[in-house]
Each structure stands twice: as structure tokens, then as C-alpha cells.
Design an enzyme around this catalytic site. Structure first.
Site, short mmCIF file in Angstrom:
data_model
loop_
_atom_site.label_atom_id
_atom_site.label_comp_id
_atom_site.label_asym_id
_atom_site.label_seq_id
_atom_site.Cartn_x
_atom_site.Cartn_y
_atom_site.Cartn_z
N GLU A 170 0.99 -1.10 0.05
CA GLU A 170 0.07 -0.08 0.19
C GLU A 170 0.83 1.21 0.12
OE1 GLU A 170 -3.53 2.32 2.53
OE2 GLU A 170 -2.79 0.42 3.05
N LYS A 215 -2.20 -2.04 -3.30
CA LYS A 215 -3.47 -1.33 -2.87
C LYS A 215 -2.97 0.33 -2.86
CE LYS A 215 -6.27 -0.10 1.51
NZ LYS A 215 -6.81 -0.59 2.57
#
Length: 339
Positions: free
Chosen positions: A178, A220
Site C-alpha cells: 500500500e 493497494k
């Protein structure tokens, strides 16, 4: 089952058409802030009551394939005494765990941050695996200003993300990578695109150096959006065009799914933008969601800490999951918000 087969089996369960990931991994300070907004004190009991409630939402597995949990949640139980990770597995939802230890200032880079938690990560992953976690998530952040993110921040954070991902795969745990380009500021969408391209390019260079297998990880990232203080916010169509243009340049086709974070967007904005992304045209990855607040905010408002509001809270969560499932197929329409 060997490590590679285990990773592949987990990915196969997480990447499912019309389904995404619920981020329920709020740290203690974050969930306290969200509870405060609805007048609820954050205690071990109130946190468990809320998590029990949302994870028991009927038929949630139709649109949610996996849930990211906070470490505390791994030890909490459903109403029947079943550990929450086991409860999720029974419902056909893959349990995972946030493993980073939060952000600290990045030395010699004023205003920029780095995420810590690599020390002892392999041992912690073994423990999380025994408790039922099948994947992990690690978040690094990038601030957009006229001078940031610096090369130092871009390269250092990419190195941390790659080291984390490599350690996860060595333990048979699927890593969610992420790199969040923060929405704070008044920058335009082109500045966001410039930063996103630089960040993602460096992340994938680092993943390659550390021999991370792209087929058994998930990305992500942030969508490419204008800053939330910008007086002329980009439309969903502009967000989709800019995001896909950049991602086609720098995200390898081997990545099975891109599960976007909502990053401060409203629930409706996050759904509309995801829908636009899935209407741009053919891309090599699944385009899905890994939303926290954009899924849970309506449920929290409906709950208000009152057991009598449980069904309303679950209905609110289910609705947002269903609408985002439609957006994953490019079938969302704002008129569905009133359905």
C-alpha cells in the site's frame, strides 16, 4: 501444501469478480477518532462489539472476499465464542492482518514520513498465521507539496515496502503493498499523476530487486485524484483516465488485482470513481476496492453504539459493499444510492 501453493490459493480466494476487501484494521487512535464522531467511547468492549457486528453482516461474502484486521481483532471473538478469524473463514471470507507499526518522521526529510515495523516481522507473521491470518498489509504514505515527496522519501519507502513483501512471501503470507499518495492539499490531478507515477515506478523497481513474486501479491494504491482542497475537483471520468494512463505505464500485468484505497474520498465518490475505472477499457488487472471508511462510515453512523441499531448498521455496510461490487463490474449508477 508448499509456500508457493499456499500463496496462490490465498490469492485465488481474495481476487473474485465483483468482490473486494474490507479494511477493518483501524489502529487504536484511529478507531477512537471514529467512535468519538458518533459519541461512543473507545474501549476493548465497544471495539469488540462493533467488530463483531460488522463482520457478522449477513451475506457480506457476496461482495467482500477478504477483511484486513487489526492485531487486537485476531484475539477477539464472535458472539458464539468463535475467534473472529475462524468466524470469517466459515463465512468464506479470507482474514488478514495489518502488520506495520505506524509512521514516524523520515530523518533528513522535513515533513515526510517512513513506516516502521520490519524488525521481528517474520516471527510475528508466524504467530499471525497460527491465529488464522492468510495475508498482510503494510502502508507507507507520500505527501504532495511543491517540494515533496523527495527522492529520499520515494526511494526509502519503496525499499521498506519491498522488504516487507519479500518477508511475507517467505512465510507463505500474501502481501498487500500500500503506497498511499495522500489526498491532502490543493494540487491538481496532473500533479497527483506525476507523483503517483514516480512512486509506483520506484515501488516496482524495489519489488524486483527483492525478488517479490508479483503474481502472489496485491497492490493497494491511491487513485489519481486532485487534492481535497482543490476548488475544482476532478470528475470520475478524469480520475479514471489519469489513473489508468499512469498505471499502464508502471504496474506490471503480472499483478493479479489492484484494490484501490479510498483515501479520504466520501463513500459515494469512492464508488463512482471505481465504477469509472472499470469503464475505461481493457486492462490486465482486476480493478477492485480495499476501503475502510468509505465502506464503514454509513454503518458507524447507523450504529451509534446502540445494540438496537445493529441491523441498520449491517444493512448500511451491506449496501455500500453491494454498490462497490457493482462498481467492480462497471455497473454502478448514482440512482442506486436511493435503492
Amino acid at each position: 501444501m508448499d509456500t508457493r501453493d499456499k500463496l496462490g490459493a490465498t490469492i485465488g480466494r481474495m481476487v473474485r469478480e465483483g468482490a473486494g476487501i474490507l479494511a477493518a484494521d483501524e489502529s487504536a487512535p484511529t478507531i477512537a477518532k471514529r467512535f468519538s464522531a458518533i459519541g461512543v467511547e473507545s474501549t476493548a468492549e465497544s471495539r469488540q462489539a462493533y467488530r463483531r457486528l460488522i463482520l457478522a453482516t449477513p451475506e457480506l461474502q457476496q461482495f467482500v472476499s477478504a477483511v484486513i484486521l487489526f492485531e487486537e481483532t485476531l484475539t477477539q471473538q464472535a458472539g458464539d465464542g468463535t475467534p473472529l478469524p475462524e468466524f470469517l473463514e466459515r463465512a468464506g471470507i479470507v482474514p488478514g492482518i495489518k502488520v506495520d507499526k505506524g509512521k514516524i518522521p523520515l530523518a533528513n526529510a522535513p515533513g515526510e514520513e517512513i513506516t516502521e515495523g520490519l524488525d521481528g516481522l517474520a516471527a510475528r507473521l508466524q504467530e499471525y498465521d497460527e491465529r488464522g491470518a492468510r495475508f498482510a498489509k503494510w502502508r507507507d504514505v507520500y505527501h504532495i507539496t511543491g517540494t515533496t515527496p523527495s527522492r529520499l522519501a520515494i526511494e526509502t519507502n519503496a525499499e521498506v515496502l519491498a522488504r516487507y513483501a519479500a518477508i511475507c512471501q517467505s512465510q507463505g503470507i500474501v502481501p498487500i503493498v500500500e503506497p498511499e499518495v495522500l489526498i491532502d492539499g490543493d494540487h491538481g490531478i496532473e500533479r497527483a499523476a506525476e507523483v503517483s507515477e514516480a512512486v509506483l515506478r520506484e515501488v516496482f523497481h524495489a519489488l524486483s530487486r527483492h525478488r517479490v513474486e508479483l503474481e502472489t501479491m496485491l497492490l493497494k494504491p491511491s487513485m489519481v485524484v486532485s487534492g481535497k482542497s482543490n476548488p475544482d475537483p476532478a470528475s470520475p471520468e478524469a480520475v479514471a483516465e489519469a489513473t489508468i494512463r499512469i498505471f499502464r505505464r508502471v504496474v506490471p500485468a503480472a499483478v493479479p488485482s489492484i484494490n484501490f484505497l479510498s483515501g479520504g474520498q466520501s463513500p459515494e465518490q469512492a464508488t463512482a470513481n471505481l465504477n469509472a475505472l472499470n469503464n475505461v477499457g481493457s486492462v490486465p488487472w482486476a480493478l477492485s476496492f480495499s476501503y475502510g471508511r468509505a465502506l464503514q462510515e454509513p454503518a458507524l453512523k447507523a450504529w451509534q453504539g446502540q445494540p438496537a441499531n445493529g441491523e441498520s448498521a449491517q444493512a448500511a455496510l451491506y449496501k455500500r459493499a453491494r454498490l462497490n461490487g457493482a462498481a467492480c463490474r462497471g455497473e454502478y449508477n448514482p440512482a442506486l444510492e436511493n435503492g
